[in-house]
Motif scaffolding. Structure first.
Motif, mmCIF file in Angstrom:
data_model
loop_
_atom_site.group_PDB
_atom_site.id
_atom_site.type_symbol
_atom_site.label_atom_id
_atom_site.label_comp_id
_atom_site.label_asym_id
_atom_site.label_seq_id
_atom_site.Cartn_x
_atom_site.Cartn_y
_atom_site.Cartn_z
ATOM 1 N N VAL A 81 0.837 -1.209 0.000
ATOM 2 C CA VAL A 81 0.000 0.000 0.000
ATOM 3 C C VAL A 81 0.870 1.256 0.000
ATOM 4 O O VAL A 81 0.593 2.224 -0.719
ATOM 5 N N LEU A 82 1.932 1.244 0.778
ATOM 6 C CA LEU A 82 2.853 2.379 0.813
ATOM 7 C C LEU A 82 3.510 2.597 -0.547
ATOM 8 O O LEU A 82 3.569 3.722 -1.048
ATOM 9 N N ASN A 83 3.978 1.517 -1.169
ATOM 10 C CA ASN A 83 4.585 1.617 -2.502
ATOM 11 C C ASN A 83 3.581 2.183 -3.503
ATOM 12 O O ASN A 83 3.908 3.092 -4.295
ATOM 13 N N PHE A 84 2.352 1.678 -3.461
ATOM 14 C CA PHE A 84 1.317 2.178 -4.370
ATOM 15 C C PHE A 84 1.084 3.672 -4.154
ATOM 16 O O PHE A 84 1.001 4.447 -5.117
ATOM 17 N N SER A 85 0.993 4.068 -2.893
ATOM 18 C CA SER A 85 0.736 5.479 -2.573
ATOM 19 C C SER A 85 1.875 6.369 -3.055
ATOM 20 O O SER A 85 1.632 7.445 -3.615
ATOM 21 N N ILE A 86 3.092 5.924 -2.850
ATOM 22 C CA ILE A 86 4.249 6.707 -3.322
ATOM 23 C C ILE A 86 4.241 6.793 -4.847
ATOM 24 O O ILE A 86 4.518 7.853 -5.412
ATOM 25 N N MET A 87 3.886 5.705 -5.492
ATOM 26 C CA MET A 87 3.814 5.681 -6.960
ATOM 27 C C MET A 87 2.783 6.714 -7.446
ATOM 28 O O MET A 87 3.038 7.464 -8.384
ATOM 29 N N VAL A 88 1.624 6.771 -6.805
ATOM 30 C CA VAL A 88 0.561 7.680 -7.206
ATOM 31 C C VAL A 88 0.958 9.131 -6.921
ATOM 32 O O VAL A 88 0.698 10.033 -7.732
ATOM 33 N N LEU A 89 1.605 9.364 -5.779
ATOM 34 C CA LEU A 89 1.982 10.733 -5.395
ATOM 35 C C LEU A 89 3.182 11.262 -6.182
ATOM 36 O O LEU A 89 3.434 12.484 -6.184
ATOM 37 N N ASN A 90 3.921 10.378 -6.838
ATOM 38 C CA ASN A 90 5.133 10.777 -7.565
ATOM 39 C C ASN A 90 5.087 10.200 -8.978
ATOM 40 O O ASN A 90 5.857 9.282 -9.315
ATOM 41 N N PRO A 91 4.178 10.717 -9.831
ATOM 42 C CA PRO A 91 4.014 10.136 -11.180
ATOM 43 C C PRO A 91 5.252 10.307 -12.057
ATOM 44 O O PRO A 91 6.078 11.110 -11.861
#
Length: 162
Positions: A152-162
């Motif tokens: 979930v953290l990896n996904f969130s970082i991916m979304v916040l840093n396109p």
């Protein structure tokens, strides 16, 4: 660990060492990126402080090693043990690969692909270990929980840093 004997100590230590070495290899990619690249990323509010990760991983790799030993000591001549240890090796390899991709290559996107594969490999490991040793499977549950959080953290970082 009923029936634990002094002769079990070398195998247990070897199993823990293998897992800790995977963590050390992963940290080669992780450690240099934390104060620079990782610090510069936008992260969700639920991101733990960076100092939390090392003790969590040391603990998880220790539990993984104990779990591995409980299965391995049943005998690699057994087909189910050999299969379970192979699946375990796959998830451990994916664990190191995630660090190399996410931190080393600085790619949350490819890291996410790897961590999804890792999550499924870990689930398969737990199922395979459960068929041999319930205790070995239970020892991997904290890793599955942390891996779920990391996904979930990896996904969130991916979304916040396109």
């Amino acid at each position: 660990m009923s029936g634990f004997r002094a002769r079990d100590i070398p195998g247990l230590l070897a199993s823990i060492l293998v897992c800790q070495l995977a963590g050390i290899v992963g940290s080669v990619f992780t450690t240099p990126a934390i104060p620079s690249w990782y610090a510069s990323l936008k992260k969700p509010l639920f991101t733990p402080p960076s100092w939390v990760f090392a003790p969590v991983w040391v603990t998880l790799f220790t539990l993984m090693g104990i779990s591995l030993y409980l299965v391995w000591k049943r005998g690699l001549g057994r087909h189910d043990v050999k299969r379970a240890v192979t699946i375990f090796g796959t998830q451990l390899t994916l664990n190191v690969l995630w660090s190399a991709v996410f931190f080393g290559m600085r790619s949350p996107q490819f890291g996410f692909v790897i961590i999804v594969l890792l999550w499924f490999a870990l689930l398969a490991t737990i199922v395979a270990f459960y068929r041999i040793s319930g205790i070995a499977a239970v020892l991997l549950v904290p890793y599955l929980l942390w891996g779920s959080f990391a996904l979930v953290l990896n996904f969130s970082i991916m979304v916040l840093n396109p």
